[in-house]
Write a protein that holds these residues in place. Structure first.
Motif, PDB file in Angstrom:
ATOM      1  N   ASP A   8      26.375  37.654  85.826  1.00  7.32           N
ATOM      2  CA  ASP A   8      26.012  37.591  87.238  1.00  7.32           C
ATOM      3  C   ASP A   8      27.196  37.070  88.035  1.00  7.32           C
ATOM      4  O   ASP A   8      28.208  36.644  87.480  1.00  7.32           O
ATOM      5  CB  ASP A   8      24.793  36.687  87.446  1.00  7.32           C
ATOM      6  N   ASN A   9      27.053  37.091  89.363  1.00  5.77           N
ATOM      7  CA  ASN A   9      28.115  36.651  90.268  1.00  5.77           C
ATOM      8  C   ASN A   9      27.836  35.281  90.880  1.00  5.77           C
ATOM      9  O   ASN A   9      28.512  34.867  91.822  1.00  5.77           O
ATOM     10  CB  ASN A   9      28.290  37.669  91.407  1.00  5.77           C
ATOM     11  N   SER A  10      26.829  34.565  90.366  1.00  8.34           N
ATOM     12  CA  SER A  10      26.380  33.324  90.991  1.00  8.34           C
ATOM     13  C   SER A  10      26.866  32.104  90.208  1.00  8.34           C
ATOM     14  O   SER A  10      26.758  32.060  88.981  1.00  8.34           O
ATOM     15  CB  SER A  10      24.847  33.305  91.061  1.00  8.34           C
ATOM     16  N   ALA A  11      27.367  31.111  90.942  1.00  6.51           N
ATOM     17  CA  ALA A  11      27.732  29.842  90.313  1.00  6.51           C
ATOM     18  C   ALA A  11      26.517  28.962  90.081  1.00  6.51           C
ATOM     19  O   ALA A  11      26.546  28.056  89.240  1.00  6.51           O
ATOM     20  CB  ALA A  11      28.742  29.094  91.187  1.00  6.51           C
ATOM     21  N   LEU A  12      25.421  29.243  90.795  1.00  6.41           N
ATOM     22  CA  LEU A  12      24.233  28.401  90.720  1.00  6.41           C
ATOM     23  C   LEU A  12      23.194  28.929  89.728  1.00  6.41           C
ATOM     24  O   LEU A  12      22.487  28.153  89.093  1.00  6.41           O
ATOM     25  CB  LEU A  12      23.591  28.283  92.105  1.00  6.41           C
ATOM     26  N   LEU A  13      23.101  30.249  89.598  1.00  7.75           N
ATOM     27  CA  LEU A  13      22.025  30.858  88.828  1.00  7.75           C
ATOM     28  C   LEU A  13      22.551  31.558  87.581  1.00  7.75           C
ATOM     29  O   LEU A  13      23.627  32.159  87.592  1.00  7.75           O
ATOM     30  CB  LEU A  13      21.275  31.885  89.680  1.00  7.75           C
ATOM     31  N   ASP A  14      21.774  31.479  86.517  1.00 14.47           N
ATOM     32  CA  ASP A  14      21.989  32.279  85.317  1.00 14.47           C
ATOM     33  C   ASP A  14      20.693  33.023  85.015  1.00 14.47           C
ATOM     34  O   ASP A  14      19.611  32.629  85.478  1.00 14.47           O
ATOM     35  CB  ASP A  14      22.393  31.407  84.122  1.00 14.47           C
ATOM     36  N   PHE A  15      20.794  34.091  84.201  1.00 15.87           N
ATOM     37  CA  PHE A  15      19.641  34.939  83.931  1.00 15.87           C
ATOM     38  C   PHE A  15      19.534  35.215  82.436  1.00 15.87           C
ATOM     39  O   PHE A  15      20.535  35.451  81.767  1.00 15.87           O
ATOM     40  CB  PHE A  15      19.757  36.262  84.690  1.00 15.87           C
ATOM     41  N   GLU A  16      18.306  35.204  81.952  1.00 13.13           N
ATOM     42  CA  GLU A  16      18.028  35.476  80.541  1.00 13.13           C
ATOM     43  C   GLU A  16      17.034  36.629  80.462  1.00 13.13           C
ATOM     44  O   GLU A  16      16.015  36.646  81.150  1.00 13.13           O
ATOM     45  CB  GLU A  16      17.428  34.238  79.879  1.00 13.13           C
ATOM     46  N   MET A  17      17.333  37.618  79.605  1.00 15.95           N
ATOM     47  CA  MET A  17      16.413  38.737  79.416  1.00 15.95           C
ATOM     48  C   MET A  17      15.351  38.350  78.389  1.00 15.95           C
ATOM     49  O   MET A  17      15.664  37.872  77.300  1.00 15.95           O
ATOM     50  CB  MET A  17      17.173  39.983  78.943  1.00 15.95           C
ATOM     51  N   ILE A  18      14.079  38.553  78.752  1.00 15.57           N
ATOM     52  CA  ILE A  18      12.974  38.197  77.862  1.00 15.57           C
ATOM     53  C   ILE A  18      11.958  39.336  77.815  1.00 15.57           C
ATOM     54  O   ILE A  18      11.874  40.166  78.710  1.00 15.57           O
ATOM     55  CB  ILE A  18      12.264  36.901  78.321  1.00 15.57           C
ATOM     56  N   SER A  19      11.182  39.338  76.766  1.00 11.79           N
ATOM     57  CA  SER A  19      10.085  40.293  76.620  1.00 11.79           C
ATOM     58  C   SER A  19       8.890  39.854  77.448  1.00 11.79           C
ATOM     59  O   SER A  19       8.664  38.658  77.657  1.00 11.79           O
ATOM     60  CB  SER A  19       9.677  40.398  75.148  1.00 11.79           C
ATOM     61  N   GLY A  20       8.109  40.832  77.902  1.00 11.39           N
ATOM     62  CA  GLY A  20       6.877  40.504  78.593  1.00 11.39           C
ATOM     63  C   GLY A  20       5.928  39.690  77.742  1.00 11.39           C
ATOM     64  O   GLY A  20       5.062  38.982  78.259  1.00 11.39           O
ATOM     65  N   ALA A  21       6.091  39.772  76.408  1.00 14.19           N
ATOM     66  CA  ALA A  21       5.226  39.015  75.499  1.00 14.19           C
ATOM     67  C   ALA A  21       5.444  37.516  75.630  1.00 14.19           C
ATOM     68  O   ALA A  21       4.544  36.722  75.334  1.00 14.19           O
ATOM     69  CB  ALA A  21       5.458  39.452  74.060  1.00 14.19           C
ATOM     70  N   THR A  22       6.636  37.105  76.075  1.00 16.27           N
ATOM     71  CA  THR A  22       6.937  35.675  76.224  1.00 16.27           C
ATOM     72  C   THR A  22       7.003  35.257  77.684  1.00 16.27           C
ATOM     73  O   THR A  22       7.332  34.113  77.985  1.00 16.27           O
ATOM     74  CB  THR A  22       8.266  35.324  75.538  1.00 16.27           C
ATOM     75  N   SER A  23       6.688  36.166  78.591  1.00 16.09           N
ATOM     76  CA  SER A  23       6.716  35.867  80.021  1.00 16.09           C
ATOM     77  C   SER A  23       5.541  34.979  80.407  1.00 16.09           C
ATOM     78  O   SER A  23       4.417  35.179  79.953  1.00 16.09           O
ATOM     79  CB  SER A  23       6.651  37.181  80.813  1.00 16.09           C
ATOM     80  N   VAL A  24       5.795  34.006  81.278  1.00 15.97           N
ATOM     81  CA  VAL A  24       4.694  33.196  81.807  1.00 15.97           C
ATOM     82  C   VAL A  24       3.937  33.976  82.869  1.00 15.97           C
ATOM     83  O   VAL A  24       2.829  33.604  83.260  1.00 15.97           O
ATOM     84  CB  VAL A  24       5.205  31.868  82.395  1.00 15.97           C
ATOM     85  N   THR A  25       4.538  35.087  83.355  1.00 22.61           N
ATOM     86  CA  THR A  25       3.885  35.919  84.359  1.00 22.61           C
ATOM     87  C   THR A  25       2.776  36.751  83.738  1.00 22.61           C
ATOM     88  O   THR A  25       1.676  36.878  84.284  1.00 22.61           O
ATOM     89  CB  THR A  25       4.909  36.840  85.049  1.00 22.61           C
ATOM     90  N   THR A  26       3.053  37.356  82.562  1.00 30.00           N
ATOM     91  CA  THR A  26       2.037  38.180  81.898  1.00 30.00           C
ATOM     92  C   THR A  26       1.667  37.609  80.539  1.00 30.00           C
ATOM     93  O   THR A  26       0.509  37.386  80.239  1.00 30.00           O
ATOM     94  CB  THR A  26       2.527  39.623  81.732  1.00 30.00           C
ATOM     95  N   GLY A  27       2.691  37.414  79.713  1.00 30.64           N
ATOM     96  CA  GLY A  27       2.460  36.820  78.399  1.00 30.64           C
ATOM     97  C   GLY A  27       1.809  37.732  77.382  1.00 30.64           C
ATOM     98  O   GLY A  27       1.440  37.289  76.302  1.00 30.64           O
ATOM     99  N   ASP A  28       1.677  39.028  77.693  1.00 32.79           N
ATOM    100  CA  ASP A  28       1.009  39.886  76.712  1.00 32.79           C
ATOM    101  C   ASP A  28       1.584  41.293  76.623  1.00 32.79           C
ATOM    102  O   ASP A  28       1.291  42.006  75.666  1.00 32.79           O
ATOM    103  CB  ASP A  28      -0.491  39.980  77.025  1.00 32.79           C
ATOM    104  N   ASP A  29       2.401  41.723  77.581  1.00 32.54           N
ATOM    105  CA  ASP A  29       2.881  43.098  77.579  1.00 32.54           C
ATOM    106  C   ASP A  29       4.299  43.160  77.031  1.00 32.54           C
ATOM    107  O   ASP A  29       5.272  42.995  77.756  1.00 32.54           O
ATOM    108  CB  ASP A  29       2.820  43.680  78.994  1.00 32.54           C
TER     109      ASP A  29
END
Length: 317
Positions: A204-225
């Protein structure tokens, strides 16, 4: 069929088929919207060519973007079921949404900007995926739709980012704040998976933010897909504090987002601007701490003004 020779440019408001399948061979430059009919159409963008316009077809389209070729989708585009979309060393840029009814393979670069690429099947490849992220509304944990970002939708399977050398880059646009733990659905699969995740770190281009790719199975948003792929935000304010107190203040700001308060927005943006200089960030965080006699900071605006002074000092060198 239509062929554009190298060095030649076709300028037209619209290229249309006659209802039958068409073959377009582009070795030069096409600046035109394209509307094709039914059947199995072919649109080859050869090495070094350019295409700028929309692409619509009632039938399927076999579309290639060859090495060094640049294809830019400038208007909403939809092709029929079947065919393929293959990038073989070239660049596909989306300035509008593009829905292709076939198999997508990326061995070059696809820049989705803030738009959506929809494909029937994601076959993977070894290419680069680029997206932009833009804050469009006040953000807190209660408003997960406060950001626009580029994304993929796979209508006939799961996302596949597992090719060796595949990479993913996030361009955080100006004045965009993201709270720690935010999740962005960057690839929506139509099955429960499993999606194949990136083996490299997301850049990324941000000094403040980093990003991690995760599966929907481990997402707190869905946790099942497990067919979905998210990017989870790591806000570095959670680790930039050089004292326990500064760390605690940073944790609060990282989780707050912007929350609709204009003064808080200003504070977050100011600290974001300082993120490349940990000493300056800590000087700003320190201003929020209680004073020696135990009195709390009287107003948030005082912090804003002091932080502006820190920014001015840092810029002055």
């Amino acid at each position: 069929s239509l062929s554009i020779a190298a060095g030649k440019t076709l300028e037209s408001s619209l290229i249309t088929g006659d209802g039958a399948a068409q073959t377009l061979l582009n070795s030069g430059n096409i600046n035109s919207n394209i509307n094709l009919g039914g059947g199995a159409n072919v649109f080859n963008n050869m090495a070094g060519s350019t295409f700028t316009g929309s692409l619509n077809a009632s039938g399927s389209v076999d579309m290639t973007v060859g090495a060094g070729a640049i294809a830019t989708i400038t208007g909403t585009s939809v092709t029929g079921a079947g065919g393929f979309l293959t990038i073989t060393g070239g660049l596909l840029t989306l300035d509008a949404n593009f829905s292709h009814g076939g198999v997508f393979t990326n061995n070059g670069v696809v820049n989705m900007n803030l738009n959506t690429l929809t494909v029937a099947t994601h076959a993977g490849g070894t290419g680069l995926y680029e997206i932009d992220v833009l804050q469009t509304a006040a953000f807190d944990v209660g408003n997960v739709n406060a950001h626009l970002f580029g994304k993929m939708v796979v209508t006939g399977g799961a996302a596949n980012f597992g090719g060796v050398g595949t990479s993913f880059d996030v361009n955080v646009l100006d004045d965009t704040i993201m709270a720690h733990g935010t999740e962005m659905l960057v690839a929506s699969g139509s099955t429960v998976g499993p999606a194949t995740l990136l083996t490299e770190d997301v850049t990324d281009n941000s000094a403040l933010l980093d990003f991690e790719m995760i599966s929907g199975a481990t997402s707190v948003t869905t946790g099942d897909d497990a067919g979905d792929v998210y990017l989870r935000v790591f806000n570095n304010l959670t680790v930039l504090g050089n004292t326990d107190n500064n760390d605690a203040v940073g944790d609060v700001l990282a989780l707050l987002g912007t929350a609709g308060d204009a003064t808080l927005d200003t504070i977050q943006l100011l600290i974001s601007d300082l993120a490349g200089d940990p000493a300056a960030v800590n000087a700003a965080l320190d201003i929020l701490l209680p004073t020696v006699d135990g009195a709390a900071v009287t107003t948030v605006m005082a912090f804003t003004n002091d932080t502006l002074d820190v920014v001015d000092h840092q810029l002055a060198g």
